[in-house]
Write an enzyme that holds these catalytic residues in place. Structure first.
Site, PDB file in Angstrom:
ATOM      1  N   GLU A  21      28.539 -40.519  64.332  1.00  0.00           N
ATOM      2  CA  GLU A  21      27.957 -41.352  63.394  1.00  0.00           C
ATOM      3  C   GLU A  21      27.440 -42.451  64.313  1.00  0.00           C
ATOM      4  O   GLU A  21      26.094 -42.982  64.046  1.00  0.00           O
ATOM      5  CB  GLU A  21      28.741 -41.695  62.205  1.00  0.00           C
ATOM      6  CG  GLU A  21      28.985 -40.525  61.334  1.00  0.00           C
ATOM      7  CD  GLU A  21      27.745 -40.013  60.645  1.00  0.00           C
ATOM      8  OE1 GLU A  21      26.896 -40.484  60.712  1.00  0.00           O
ATOM      9  OE2 GLU A  21      28.079 -39.087  59.890  1.00  0.00           O
ATOM     10  N   ASP A  75      25.270 -27.786  60.790  1.00  0.00           N
ATOM     11  CA  ASP A  75      23.739 -27.631  60.882  1.00  0.00           C
ATOM     12  C   ASP A  75      23.242 -28.134  62.315  1.00  0.00           C
ATOM     13  O   ASP A  75      22.246 -27.740  62.897  1.00  0.00           O
ATOM     14  CB  ASP A  75      23.283 -28.619  59.656  1.00  0.00           C
ATOM     15  CG  ASP A  75      23.854 -29.905  59.595  1.00  0.00           C
ATOM     16  OD1 ASP A  75      24.961 -30.006  60.425  1.00  0.00           O
ATOM     17  OD2 ASP A  75      23.474 -30.762  58.833  1.00  0.00           O
ATOM     18  N   ARG A  87      23.267 -43.130  65.025  1.00  0.00           N
ATOM     19  CA  ARG A  87      22.681 -44.368  64.339  1.00  0.00           C
ATOM     20  C   ARG A  87      22.403 -45.450  64.998  1.00  0.00           C
ATOM     21  O   ARG A  87      21.761 -45.997  65.196  1.00  0.00           O
ATOM     22  CB  ARG A  87      23.493 -44.632  62.826  1.00  0.00           C
ATOM     23  CG  ARG A  87      23.749 -43.407  61.918  1.00  0.00           C
ATOM     24  CD  ARG A  87      24.598 -43.823  60.726  1.00  0.00           C
ATOM     25  NE  ARG A  87      25.125 -42.834  59.759  1.00  0.00           N
ATOM     26  CZ  ARG A  87      25.046 -42.809  58.572  1.00  0.00           C
ATOM     27  NH1 ARG A  87      24.645 -43.842  57.975  1.00  0.00           N
ATOM     28  NH2 ARG A  87      25.728 -41.631  57.974  1.00  0.00           N
ATOM     29  N   THR A  95      18.687 -36.515  65.215  1.00  0.00           N
ATOM     30  CA  THR A  95      18.925 -36.118  63.864  1.00  0.00           C
ATOM     31  C   THR A  95      19.349 -37.112  62.943  1.00  0.00           C
ATOM     32  O   THR A  95      19.580 -36.849  61.637  1.00  0.00           O
ATOM     33  CB  THR A  95      20.517 -35.134  63.720  1.00  0.00           C
ATOM     34  OG1 THR A  95      20.598 -34.580  62.687  1.00  0.00           O
ATOM     35  CG2 THR A  95      21.660 -36.094  64.237  1.00  0.00           C
ATOM     36  N   GLU A 134      16.654 -34.692  54.432  1.00  0.00           N
ATOM     37  CA  GLU A 134      16.089 -33.403  55.148  1.00  0.00           C
ATOM     38  C   GLU A 134      15.099 -32.726  54.615  1.00  0.00           C
ATOM     39  O   GLU A 134      14.170 -32.062  55.305  1.00  0.00           O
ATOM     40  CB  GLU A 134      17.221 -32.495  54.833  1.00  0.00           C
ATOM     41  CG  GLU A 134      18.572 -32.692  55.833  1.00  0.00           C
ATOM     42  CD  GLU A 134      19.537 -33.896  55.318  1.00  0.00           C
ATOM     43  OE1 GLU A 134      20.144 -34.530  55.950  1.00  0.00           O
ATOM     44  OE2 GLU A 134      19.351 -34.263  54.376  1.00  0.00           O
TER      45      GLU A 134
END
Length: 697
Positions: free
Chosen positions: A328, A461, A332, A685, A596
């Site tokens: 994360e 994913d 980010r 992502t 998404e």
């Protein structure tokens, strides 16, 4: 007493039984049957027993207490107490002790009550059929017939079901949402009186504030014939009626409204809690602010950007004794700083990126070189989660874009070497199913664990996403990455791809120990965009065809919900004779403002220029505005996308709403193909654009 469905007032059964005759008791039973309650027979038996006491046939009694009913206590003739003999007596024995006339009377009463309740029960059951209508061969939601009940602005917001952090994409399942409807009889009267005053005041301004959520009264429905004829799709305007400037301005307004809430109530903290006008901390590193830096730059919000930049320069420090999640914080924070550096050229952001990147490196100090999930950026130590020695496959294989770029900028190879070793090991590992990977990997022995479960959703994913994007980032020269990606897509087609019934929606399910499950996470909706990106870069044309089919499915996951917002997880029907394609379990009905679907809409529009994708994105933005916008600033995730009257706001605005969702909407509505050109940038992502390396130009 619980307020039953369809009941317009409350009844105290104990008072009725002690003050009126049995005829009125029967009326009460009929009133209850009109609520559509399933347990009418049980309630009838309880009433008949009370009548037996009232007539003196038996002594005083107390029927077993049930959650849905009030206990009955009626004094019989001649007094008496609760007797063990009565407790042992069965209903059948009591029935046999009644005279033939009494039994006949009871049967007549039951028949009359059944006839009286039939229309209400059938109407209630129709209301439970999820309120959808058919349009063009696909199920569409019926417009809600009533407005959500408004309350006063000053009323405390409902507390969220959990304050625990839900990982953006992966990690142990934390949120098990439940629809929470509060209130009792006395509270309801007070609430309605207060709400009436509040509603009159705010209707003068053209909006209703309901539990902090702004609802446009012009778009609300009122049960009229005209409103009933409009579906949610028609109710929302179409972008074909709006100019590009109007569409872009709508996204800017949504961002500024979100930013206002963050600035007023959560400045410098990780996440905004818009309903309680407060904040929550995850890492204590200003997560929302950093995630939104490049969004503000792309949206042209220079004033807000300069305010945020000043905070980064003067307040942001990574020298803290705090554990952060490697994945994360990489996507980010590191990704956000690197992206902002490339867009602005300001070395402040590159220096901060170097700082956090070096502090994350202890995560790779494991026996297998598969990184730990957690790093203490102040102490320079790392460890796996307390409950396992495993890391999530998606987490350890979705940090490569960022660390590779950090090595390129700093000319320090250790960052790229660390993440390349992870990809090399995963490439060689046993336990795959036609290129599909399990969800967990052990940091000690470097092997897959919990094998047998294969999904394109949570915990797996972005592994597939980063296979393609690393290949693009590096100039399309790393054939191992491309081979793994192509094999995985063939594995999806062979093992996970199915069609729903009755409308034949193409969806991606899961495999669990050889058994197919028609479960699809909203997270899987990244796949249409990734497939389209691959086709744009020369991969097989059938990838684009599949992308379009899955894009339609992801859109239906929104439009078939009564709020026009997708749930976190859906299950598709595959049996012949199914009346609807999509089912949603109660625990899966929450919406976290995820990006998404709009991400994939952006890719599909960029590559096809089909305006229907802009139409769909506009509908989604309108639904966000209608059901998640908080009047004082910010947007909130909600617990129930199937209940437009009370979607149950959960008081949380994830940083990715600003970092991803609104950014992708803005890019979707822009007609400028050079605004973050997909031939020059690849998105990580978390929607942070990083440059494609010059060697690929």
């Amino acid at each position: 007493m619980r307020r039953l469905p369809g009941l317009v007032h409350y009844v105290k059964l104990t008072t009725i039984l002690t003050t009126v005759n049995v005829t009125l008791v029967v009326v009460v039973v009929v009133d209850y049957t009109h609520t559509g309650c399933i347990s009418n027979v049980t309630l009838m038996l309880d009433t008949l027993r009370a009548y037996a006491v009232y007539k003196g046939w038996v002594t005083d009694m107390h029927p077993p207490s049930r959650q849905d009913y009030t206990s009955v206590s009626v004094a019989g003739q001649g007094g008496g107490s609760y007797s063990k003999q009565w407790r042992r007596q069965s209903c059948w024995r009591t029935w046999k002790q009644l005279s033939r006339l009494q039994r006949s009377l009871i049967l007549v009463v039951l028949f009359v009550c059944g006839v009286a309740s039939y229309p209400a029960v059938t109407e209630h059951l129709r209301g439970l059929s999820d309120g959808v209508q058919d349009r063009g061969g696909l199920l569409m939601p019926v417009t809600p017939r009533v407005l959500p009940e408004p309350v006063q602005q000053g009323q405390p917001p409902p507390q969220p079901t959990s304050q625990r952090k839900l990982s953006h994409r992966r990690g142990p399942p934390i949120l098990q949402s439940r629809l929470q409807k509060k209130g009792n009889a006395s509270d309801s009267v007070v609430e309605e009186d207060k709400a009436a005053d509040s509603k009159r005041e705010e209707e003068e301004e053209g909006a209703i504030s309901w539990r902090g959520v702004v609802i446009d009264t012009d778009k609300a429905t009122d049960g009229s014939r005209e409103s009933k004829e409009n579906s949610l799709g028609n109710q929302r305007g179409k972008p074909s009626n709006k100019s590009e400037a109007e569409l872009l301005e709508a996204v800017q307004e949504a961002f500024l409204h979100s930013w206002k809430g963050y600035k007023d109530f959560a400045w410098g903290h990780d996440e905004l809690r818009p309903l309680s006008k407060s904040y929550s901390e995850w890492f204590g590193l200003g997560l929302t602010l950093i995630d939104a830096l490049d969004t503000m730059w792309i949206l042209g919000l220079k004033k807000e950007f300069e305010e945020a930049k000043s905070w980064v320069a003067t307040e942001l420090t990574f020298n803290k004794n705090v554990d952060v999640n490697l994945f994360e914080s990489t996507i980010r924070i590191l990704g956000g700083l690197l992206s902002t550096y490339h867009l602005t050229g300001d070395t402040l952001f590159l220096d901060k990126a170097k700082d956090i990147g070096s502090r994350l490196m202890p995560a790779f100090n494991t026996p297998s070189k598969i990184p730990y999930s957690d790093v203490n950026i102040g102490k320079g130590t790392a460890h796996p989660p307390r409950w396992t020695s495993d890391s999530t496959v998606a987490e350890v294989t979705s940090i490569q874009l960022e660390f590779r770029e950090l090595s390129r900028l700093t000319q320090e190879p250790q960052y790229q070497a660390a993440v390349a070793e992870v990809m090399n090991q995963v490439h060689r590992m046993d336990g795959k199913l036609d290129g599909l990977v399990p969800m967990f990997i052990n940091t000690n022995n470097g092997q897959f664990t919990h094998q047998g479960i294969y999904t394109m959703g949570a915990r797996a994913d972005s592994y597939y996403e980063y296979l393609l994007k690393q290949w693009i980032q590096g100039g399309k020269t790393e054939n191992q990455l491309l081979e793994d990606y192509l094999q995985a897509i063939e594995g999806v087609k062979k093992n996970l791809l199915q069609k729903s019934s009755p409308n034949g929606l193409t969806f991606v399910g899961e495999i669990s120990h050889g058994q197919f499950s028609p479960k699809m996470d909203h997270l899987v909706c990244f796949l249409p965009g990734t497939l389209a990106l691959g086709a744009h870069n020369g991969l097989p044309a059938d990838h684009m065809a599949l992308a379009k089919e899955l894009m339609e499915t992801c859109y239906q996951m929104y439009i078939q919900m009564e709020t026009g917002l997708s749930p976190e997880i859906v299950h598709f029907n595959m049996h012949e004779g199914s009346t609807r394609d999509i089912d949603v379990k109660l625990a899966d009905r929450h919406n976290l403002l995820r990006p998404e679907t709009v991400e994939s809409l952006f890719y599909l529009y960029r590559f096809t220029r089909d305006h229907k994708y802009q139409d769909w994105g506009w509908e989604i933005l309108q639904s966000f505005n209608k059901y998640t916008k908080v009047s004082s600033g910010g947007y909130t995730s909600i617990n129930n996308v199937r209940d437009p009257d009370y979607p149950s706001p959960r008081d949380k605005m994830e940083s990715f709403f600003l970092g991803e969702t609104l950014k992708y909407l803005y890019l979707l509505f822009s007609e400028d193909p050079d605004l973050i050109s997909l031939d020059q940038y690849v998105f990580n992502t978390e929607a942070h654009p990083l440059p494609i390396w010059p060697s690929a130009a």
